[in-house]
Scaffold this motif. Structure first.
Motif, PDB file in Angstrom:
ATOM      1  N   GLY A  90       0.899  -1.108   0.104  1.00 24.84           N
ATOM      2  CA  GLY A  90      -0.069  -0.004   0.106  1.00 24.84           C
ATOM      3  C   GLY A  90       0.756   1.254  -0.074  1.00 24.84           C
ATOM      4  N   ASN A  91       2.086   1.191  -0.219  1.00 20.38           N
ATOM      5  CA  ASN A  91       3.213   2.251  -0.124  1.00 20.38           C
ATOM      6  C   ASN A  91       3.103   3.129   1.029  1.00 20.38           C
ATOM      7  N   ALA A  92       2.906   2.497   2.238  1.00 20.20           N
ATOM      8  CA  ALA A  92       3.015   3.262   3.531  1.00 20.20           C
ATOM      9  C   ALA A  92       4.433   3.532   3.479  1.00 20.20           C
ATOM     10  N   THR A  93       4.650   4.716   4.277  1.00 22.59           N
ATOM     11  CA  THR A  93       5.921   5.227   4.597  1.00 22.59           C
ATOM     12  C   THR A  93       6.599   4.211   6.016  1.00 22.59           C
ATOM     13  N   GLY A  94       5.905   3.773   7.026  1.00 23.52           N
ATOM     14  CA  GLY A  94       6.287   3.128   8.054  1.00 23.52           C
ATOM     15  C   GLY A  94       5.196   2.230   8.341  1.00 23.52           C
ATOM     16  N   LEU A  95       5.559   1.123   9.520  1.00 22.47           N
ATOM     17  CA  LEU A  95       4.661   0.385  10.139  1.00 22.47           C
ATOM     18  C   LEU A  95       4.952   0.347  11.565  1.00 22.47           C
ATOM     19  N   ILE A  96       4.011   0.351  12.480  1.00 24.71           N
ATOM     20  CA  ILE A  96       4.388   0.440  14.022  1.00 24.71           C
ATOM     21  C   ILE A  96       3.536  -0.718  14.436  1.00 24.71           C
ATOM     22  N   ASN A  97       4.374  -1.539  15.011  1.00 18.43           N
ATOM     23  CA  ASN A  97       3.442  -2.831  15.632  1.00 18.43           C
ATOM     24  C   ASN A  97       3.437  -2.519  17.107  1.00 18.43           C
ATOM     25  N   VAL A  98       2.094  -2.527  17.641  1.00 16.26           N
ATOM     26  CA  VAL A  98       1.951  -2.059  19.056  1.00 16.26           C
ATOM     27  C   VAL A  98       1.920  -3.634  19.785  1.00 16.26           C
TER      28      VAL A  98
END
Length: 516
Positions: free
Chosen positions: A172-180
């Motif tokens: 999806g061309n996200a800049t980043g991913l944060i796993n909580v």
């Protein structure tokens, strides 16, 4: 149960073998010195990327030589050089913060509440809006381009895994991913601080192909999740509870921005596997090798925990490198049986960085790969309570499982399969690369029944000592349990080495040659 320090446990690591039984004998000076030397502050935690592991490797070489073992590394020496590449995000100059719509900046302490996976394509600055997408399944990832996607970082069966979440975010061309963090994943609860943010990989002769879209992959503590949700109208505690119960989670935009300034460094390094050989006594079987192994590397210095910043790595895994050495000493002294098959003794490097030493060895074996008969890996063992149960990884994949059960039964040890497969322990230790090239392999973990004192001690160890400075030589251990496991190990090695029929992987196993 009497609990004693590790140093005392080590006095039971030697055994005497007769045709009928193995009787425990005490050699306190040699064993205690081995353990205390490898796990001492002077070894500085034996981190893969430091001269300290070289010093530890030199010590193991000297002990292998003294035990009469032959060099089995590369070019006639005891060492095999493993070329690596390190990427690190250094605390100095790195800063994470949450920017509210009104411009208020709230710091997210690096390595205390947030961490990031170092990668080749990591940008030095990230600033992007935030969006929460539940479990981050593919159907929840519309309209995420240029955003930092916040996901519930579950490890539970039936929900998107970390790799799937990352793939969906990248697509999806996200800049980043944060796993909580999932605070309800109690079998291996999330813990902070992180020791450091370093990624070490095998150095490739050809550059790796870059991902189609760079992605900054981060991890956030459950505590800090509330910081991100201020002003969103969402209840962080309720969302975490729902995620922990695998209930549906909403998708919503988070009013605010993540800002990160990153101090990224890269360098080429190398680190040694230590490999020694004991030739078998049988003219036919001596051409086959049983590999007995433990990993030499630890974490070195890192973020302080309770004022201590040296991660000694005593049970993970210095104690079992010491057991390899004591096995060699025992055979030389004829306290242990001279095996019919040959034995390779290997202290692997880079296990804590992704099984690097063992992967390199199976790809560049120092003996013909076809002659590797089996592997017994020593890692993840926790002798904290009486030894009545051993969990075996890959128990049903190879004939080694039945061999282990046959050895364990007279000792009143029950061998069980992994009761917590969602932790993926099979894939997190050095037996895996051997199975990957279709060599039968097995490893063990001290097991327990649910809701017992043994389980309490096991969980406590993971919460307090696993990959922490508190895994040092002062920690409590079960003296008799450690001795009993060592006896089991000696008997298992003898049995595998002397069995006329070569160990095999079952055709039903996913590691069988015809499955690849």
């Amino acid at each position: 149960m009497k609990l004693l320090p590790v140093a005392l446990v080590l006095t039971l690591l030697a055994t005497r073998l007769t045709a009928q039984s193995i009787d425990v004998v005490v050699t306190p000076a040699a064993v205690q010195k081995t353990e205390e030397t490898l796990a001492s502050d002077a070894m500085r935690g034996r981190a893969t990327f430091t001269p300290d592991i070289e010093r530890a490797a030199d010590y193991i070489e000297s002990r292998f030589k003294a035990a009469g073992l032959e060099p089995a590394g590369e070019n006639g020496v005891f060492f095999q050089t493993v070329p690596m590449h390190e990427i690190a995000v250094l605390p100095e100059g790195t800063r994470f913060s949450f920017i509210s719509p009104g411009g208020t900046e709230t710091a997210l302490p690096f390595l205390q509440q947030i961490s990031i996976a170092p990668t080749e394509d990591l940008a030095p600055k990230i600033e992007a809006p935030l969006t929460f997408r539940g479990y981050c399944g593919k159907d929840a990832m519309a309209d995420i381009a240029g955003k930092v996607v916040v996901c519930f970082g579950t490890q539970r069966e039936g929900l998107p895994s970390a790799s799937v979440r990352a793939a969906n975010a990248r697509e999806g061309n996200a800049t980043g991913l944060i796993n909580v963090d999932d605070p309800y994943f109690t079998i291996e609860p999330p813990r902070w601080p992180y020791a450091y943010a370093r990624s070490v990989s095998l150095r490739l002769t050809q550059p790796a192909k870059p991902h189609a879209a760079p992605l900054a992959a981060m991890r956030l503590s459950a505590e800090a999740f509330g910081t991100l949700l201020r002003g969103s109208g969402q209840d962080a505690a309720a969302l975490l509870k729902a995620g922990g119960a695998k209930q549906p989670l909403p998708n919503f935009e988070i009013p605010g921005t993540l800002r990160a300034l990153l101090h990224v460094t890269q360098r080429d390094i190398s680190s040694p596997n230590v490999i020694a050989k004991l030739s078998g006594s049988d003219p036919k079987l001596k051409s086959e090798y049983l590999v007995i192994a433990a990993h030499l590397d630890g974490y070195g210095f890192g973020t302080p925990v309770s004022g201590d910043n040296l991660y000694n790595g005593t049970l993970d895994d210095a104690a079992y490198v010491a057991l390899l050495i004591q096995t060699a000493d025992g055979i030389k002294a004829r306290r242990l049986h001279v095996p019919k098959r040959s034995i390779l003794f290997i202290a692997f490097t880079g296990e804590e960085k992704g099984l690097l030493g063992s992967h390199w060895f199976v790809d560049h074996p120092t003996v013909p790969a076809a002659q590797l008969a089996a592997n017994v890996n020593l890692d993840q063992l926790r002798p904290l309570f009486p030894l009545q149960i051993l969990t075996a990884e890959a128990l049903k994949d190879t004939t080694l499982g039945e061999t282990a059960r046959a050895v364990a039964a007279p000792m009143h040890i029950e061998i069980r399969p992994d009761a917590e497969p969602e932790r993926n322990l099979l894939y997190r230790a050095d037996q895996l690369p051997f199975l990957g090239i279709h060599v039968p392999a097995i490893s063990f973990i001290f097991g327990y029944d649910p809701n017992t004192d043994a389980e309490k001690r096991y969980r406590e160890w993971y919460q307090i000592r696993y990959h922490r400075p508190q895994d040092d030589i002062t920690q409590p251990m079960d003296f008799a349990a450690a001795a009993k496991f060592n006896t089991f190990f000696y008997r298992l090695v003898e049995t595998i080495a002397d069995e006329p029929k070569r160990p095999a992987i079952y055709p039903s196993s996913s590691f069988a040659a015809d499955k690849h």
